[in-house]
Enzyme design. Structure first.
Site, PDB file in Angstrom:
ATOM      1  N   ASP A   8     -79.642  89.613  16.427  1.00 19.31           N
ATOM      2  CA  ASP A   8     -79.822  88.181  16.189  1.00 19.31           C
ATOM      3  C   ASP A   8     -78.557  87.661  15.517  1.00 19.31           C
ATOM      4  O   ASP A   8     -78.215  88.087  14.405  1.00 19.31           O
ATOM      5  CB  ASP A   8     -81.046  87.946  15.292  1.00 19.31           C
ATOM      6  CG  ASP A   8     -81.513  86.500  15.320  1.00 19.31           C
ATOM      7  OD1 ASP A   8     -80.824  85.659  15.931  1.00 19.31           O
ATOM      8  OD2 ASP A   8     -82.566  86.208  14.727  1.00 19.31           O
ATOM      9  N   GLU A 103     -79.952  85.966  20.803  1.00 20.87           N
ATOM     10  CA  GLU A 103     -80.947  86.971  20.406  1.00 20.87           C
ATOM     11  C   GLU A 103     -81.312  87.834  21.608  1.00 20.87           C
ATOM     12  O   GLU A 103     -81.490  87.328  22.711  1.00 20.87           O
ATOM     13  CB  GLU A 103     -82.172  86.240  19.868  1.00 20.87           C
ATOM     14  CG  GLU A 103     -83.247  87.103  19.279  1.00 20.87           C
ATOM     15  CD  GLU A 103     -84.415  86.268  18.778  1.00 20.87           C
ATOM     16  OE1 GLU A 103     -85.357  86.877  18.231  1.00 20.87           O
ATOM     17  OE2 GLU A 103     -84.414  85.027  18.940  1.00 20.87           O
TER      18      GLU A 103
END
Length: 451
Positions: A8, A103
């Site tokens: 992320d 992500e």
């Protein structure tokens, strides 16, 4: 083997802006819709110290952090960086599951490190996974100047939770067998699929932590939430998640929507906005190489009631005229008395090809009924010159001063800071909004941040 990692990027949109704009580094940056009803997409960590967070109304963010740089966002720049990061992930494994631009999940066992992980065994494999993840984070920072948080575990559930614990700019590995201990103290909302409604149902039953769910047992959760949802929540509460990493998840639909600063009450204006949204939606279809059979119109009225209307064509299409006329027909079925605050246009039942639909094409040639007849003779009106619009954060180039970005505009003037990702803090200059030497430009590639 804790071989599934979740990556992320940290405060991605804001971080890209800081990397691209030397004058914003170390300062609060907020990216999102800048209109009266805009919301925050991403806030830098400097802005988060003031309480600004994603999904917050932009007006509230301005009150909390008035000295932040408020930018409208540059999707093309974010896409370029995302493609670079996803390329680095695909060097580690063919099983990369992007969740968004910033992500993704990766299954390392399916890649070139798979045999080494198997040979190393559980203990040695965990050390190797940590080394791979650290190298990945270093590669991302070297190539983009941005930081990423990584979680590693034996399942997608735990890898995602680990990356949350790693933020910002960290790495956390959940060892096999420790899942229950890690989860036990977390609130029920930490589990995927537990939204506000499910949380309230669980809270009414006295279940507020993940450990409460595990102790309650599957039977009670099934009774509270239904068979499928209750069983799934129970499995996750004890750390079990057998979902595989699925590469390049197939989108079920493509859609765009806009919230308007002032409610739209004029039907002609509404139809015009539908045409604008359709053009954006079709550009996304073309970029994905897709077409679709069902056109969907979303309308949120002044009282926040939301209506959707859809029409399914005989065959898939990516024709802008067909989609626009279909969306317009759907709009005529909706009562817009009192005004419209949001419009959305989407296409679903996607396909990888376009089959010419003669019926749909013919419908384009039939004009919609005009509810306000025009006079027989209409005098030509002089056209007003289009006013050039500039957006905070937008990339521009000036014939004399070179590349820069828009700091703000208004009252016929536009202010530009001339700097690039690898330059020093740039100078600010102001021009007329219609200065012919000032033009929009493509984003420049990022360079690593100077240390």
């Amino acid at each position: 083997m804790p071989s599934i990692i979740h990556l992320d990027m940290d405060a991605f949109f804001a971080a890209v802006e800081q990397a691209a704009k030397p004058s914003l580094r170390g300062k609060p940056v907020v990216v999102g819709g800048l209109g009266g009803r805009g919301v925050v997409a991403t806030a830098s960590y400097e802005a988060r110290k003031f309480g600004v967070h994603s999904a917050m109304p932009m007006a509230q963010a301005r009150r909390l952090c008035p000295n932040a740089a408020f930018l409208s966002g540059r999707f093309e720049a974010y896409r370029q960086v995302s493609e670079l990061v996803m390329g680095l992930l695909r060097e580690l494994s063919p099983l990369v599951e992007p969740l968004s631009l910033d992500e993704a999940f990766v299954d390392l066992e399916a890649g070139p490190y798979g045999p080494a992980l198997a040979e190393a065994g559980p203990a040695g494999g965990a050390e190797l996974v940590l080394a791979i993840a650290e190298d990945l984070r270093a590669d991302i920072q070297e190539r983009t100047g941005l930081t990423a948080s990584v979680g590693a575990a034996g399942s997608k559930l735990m890898a995602k939770i680990a990356s949350e614990q790693a933020k910002p700019d960290g790495l956390v590995l959940v060892e096999i067998g420790s899942e229950r201990a890690v989860l036990s103290v977390m609130p029920v909302r930490a589990l995927p699929g537990v939204g506000p409604a499910t949380e309230q149902a669980l809270r009414r039953a006295g279940l507020t932590t993940v450990d409460d769910l595990a102790e309650a047992g599957e039977a009670e959760l099934v009774q509270l939430l239904g068979r499928a949802h209750g069983a799934g929540v129970y499995q996750m509460s004890i750390g079990l998640d057998e979902r595989p990493v699925v590469p390049d998840r197939d989108a079920k639909s493509v859609s765009v929507e806009d919230t308007f600063e002032v409610d739209l009450a004029d039907r002609d204006r509404i139809l015009h906005e539908i045409d604008v949204l359709t053009a954006r939606c079709v550009r996304r279809l073309h970029a994905a190489g897709r077409s679709g059979r069902t056109v969907v119109l979303k309308v949120r009225r002044f009282d926040f009631s939301t209506l959707t209307r859809s029409e399914t064509l005989r065959a898939p299409t990516d024709d802008e005229a067909v989609i626009a006329e279909t969306a317009r027909r759907l709009a005529l079925q909706v009562d817009v008395t009192g005004g419209v605050r949001l419009l959305g246009v989407g296409v679903s039942q996607l396909a990888d090809y376009t089959q010419e639909d003669l019926f749909a094409q013919a419908a384009v040639r039939e004009p919609l009924e005009d509810h306000r007849p025009e006079p027989a003779v209409r005098e030509a009106e002089p056209e007003e010159p289009a006013v050039r619009r500039w957006f905070p954060g937008q990339d521009v180039t000036h014939a004399q001063h070179g590349p820069g970005w828009v700091q703000g505009s208004g009252v016929g003037r536009v202010t530009v800071r001339f700097e690039t990702p690898d330059s020093e803090r740039g100078r600010v200059r102001t021009f007329a909004v219609d200065d012919p030497e000032l033009v929009p430009s493509a984003p420049l590639p990022l360079r690593p941040l100077k240390t």
